[in-house]
Design a protein around this motif. Structure first.
Motif, PDB file in Angstrom:
ATOM      1  N   PHE A 145      35.967 -54.480  93.694  1.00 22.22           N
ATOM      2  CA  PHE A 145      35.056 -53.831  92.749  1.00 22.22           C
ATOM      3  C   PHE A 145      33.912 -54.753  92.381  1.00 22.22           C
ATOM      4  O   PHE A 145      34.110 -55.935  92.093  1.00 22.22           O
ATOM      5  N   GLY A 146      32.711 -54.205  92.387  1.00 24.99           N
ATOM      6  CA  GLY A 146      31.529 -54.941  91.954  1.00 24.99           C
ATOM      7  C   GLY A 146      30.624 -54.042  91.141  1.00 24.99           C
ATOM      8  O   GLY A 146      30.738 -52.818  91.194  1.00 24.99           O
ATOM      9  N   GLU A 179      34.339 -63.311  83.786  1.00 23.54           N
ATOM     10  CA  GLU A 179      33.511 -62.388  83.010  1.00 23.54           C
ATOM     11  C   GLU A 179      33.488 -60.983  83.615  1.00 23.54           C
ATOM     12  O   GLU A 179      33.347 -59.994  82.903  1.00 23.54           O
ATOM     13  N   SER A 180      33.605 -60.887  84.929  1.00 23.70           N
ATOM     14  CA  SER A 180      33.526 -59.569  85.575  1.00 23.70           C
ATOM     15  C   SER A 180      34.742 -58.694  85.276  1.00 23.70           C
ATOM     16  O   SER A 180      34.714 -57.492  85.511  1.00 23.70           O
ATOM     17  N   GLU A 181      35.785 -59.278  84.733  1.00 21.05           N
ATOM     18  CA  GLU A 181      36.962 -58.476  84.342  1.00 21.05           C
ATOM     19  C   GLU A 181      36.579 -57.443  83.290  1.00 21.05           C
ATOM     20  O   GLU A 181      37.154 -56.360  83.242  1.00 21.05           O
ATOM     21  N   ALA A 182      35.578 -57.751  82.475  1.00 24.64           N
ATOM     22  CA  ALA A 182      35.113 -56.798  81.455  1.00 24.64           C
ATOM     23  C   ALA A 182      34.565 -55.521  82.087  1.00 24.64           C
ATOM     24  O   ALA A 182      34.660 -54.442  81.495  1.00 24.64           O
ATOM     25  N   LEU A 183      34.014 -55.619  83.295  1.00 22.92           N
ATOM     26  CA  LEU A 183      33.531 -54.429  84.008  1.00 22.92           C
ATOM     27  C   LEU A 183      34.679 -53.682  84.671  1.00 22.92           C
ATOM     28  O   LEU A 183      34.629 -52.461  84.820  1.00 22.92           O
ATOM     29  N   ILE A 184      35.696 -54.409  85.078  1.00 21.07           N
ATOM     30  CA  ILE A 184      36.807 -53.797  85.817  1.00 21.07           C
ATOM     31  C   ILE A 184      37.739 -53.020  84.890  1.00 21.07           C
ATOM     32  O   ILE A 184      38.269 -51.977  85.269  1.00 21.07           O
ATOM     33  N   THR A 185      37.905 -53.479  83.656  1.00 21.54           N
ATOM     34  CA  THR A 185      38.836 -52.830  82.731  1.00 21.54           C
ATOM     35  C   THR A 185      38.527 -51.345  82.525  1.00 21.54           C
ATOM     36  O   THR A 185      39.426 -50.508  82.684  1.00 21.54           O
ATOM     37  N   PRO A 186      37.282 -50.942  82.212  1.00 24.17           N
ATOM     38  CA  PRO A 186      37.009 -49.512  82.061  1.00 24.17           C
ATOM     39  C   PRO A 186      37.191 -48.755  83.386  1.00 24.17           C
ATOM     40  O   PRO A 186      37.630 -47.604  83.396  1.00 24.17           O
ATOM     41  N   PHE A 187      36.866 -49.417  84.495  1.00 29.20           N
ATOM     42  CA  PHE A 187      37.069 -48.803  85.805  1.00 29.20           C
ATOM     43  C   PHE A 187      38.548 -48.504  86.019  1.00 29.20           C
ATOM     44  O   PHE A 187      38.922 -47.416  86.463  1.00 29.20           O
ATOM     45  N   LEU A 188      39.418 -49.466  85.706  1.00 30.39           N
ATOM     46  CA  LEU A 188      40.863 -49.282  85.868  1.00 30.39           C
ATOM     47  C   LEU A 188      41.374 -48.143  84.999  1.00 30.39           C
ATOM     48  O   LEU A 188      42.216 -47.343  85.446  1.00 30.39           O
ATOM     49  N   GLU A 189      40.883 -48.058  83.776  1.00 29.00           N
ATOM     50  CA  GLU A 189      41.309 -46.987  82.870  1.00 29.00           C
ATOM     51  C   GLU A 189      40.963 -45.617  83.450  1.00 29.00           C
ATOM     52  O   GLU A 189      41.791 -44.706  83.453  1.00 29.00           O
TER      53      GLU A 189
END
Length: 136
Positions: free
Chosen positions: A9-10, A67-77
């Motif tokens: 994911f990017g 820091e990119s984990e903050a973008l991945i969290t909503p994606f995972l949800e």
């Protein structure tokens, strides 16, 4: 038995890799604009049986989330909400971009093609998937 799908994911692009139906071989599938990833997944999951989705987990060297984990969290949800029947797993993705670039060098891919970031994302997804397969 279904396939295992891996995503690198990017913010702009998401690299995608998939196993064969026996879950032995990881192969790059494609890279899609991240804004269209859910449309791609809906179509793919309609046509193919997928047992697990693996998402790269970016970590810093001290094992804390990057820091990119903050973008991945909503994606995972959203992913878990749209496709609740498919388990989602995480796989450490440290150094996958560097490994992907080195893979292209080792394969003799031309300088022009090595500048294709979509190809790097696809290879990175394949490395994430290979690492996941080794861990199970």
């Amino acid at each position: 038995m279904g396939r295992i799908l891996a995503l690198d994911f990017g913010a702009k692009r998401t690299g995608i890799a998939v196993t064969d139906e026996l879950q032995i071989i990881a192969s790059g599938l494609k890279t899609v604009p991240t804004e269209t990833i859910f449309e791609f997944l809906a179509g793919y999951l309609k046509d193919e049986k997928v047992d697990t989705i693996v998402i790269g987990e970016p970590k810093q060297m001290n094992n804390t989330p990057s820091e990119s984990e903050a973008l991945i969290t909503p994606f995972l949800e959203k992913l878990r909400k749209l496709f609740p029947q498919i388990p989602v797993r995480r796989q450490d993705e440290r150094f996958t971009s560097k490994m992907a670039f080195q893979t292209m060098l080792d394969a003799g891919i031309s300088k022009k093609k090595r500048q294709n970031k979509a190809l790097i994302d696809e290879i990175s997804a394949t490395i994430i998937l290979q690492d996941y397969l080794k861990s199970i």
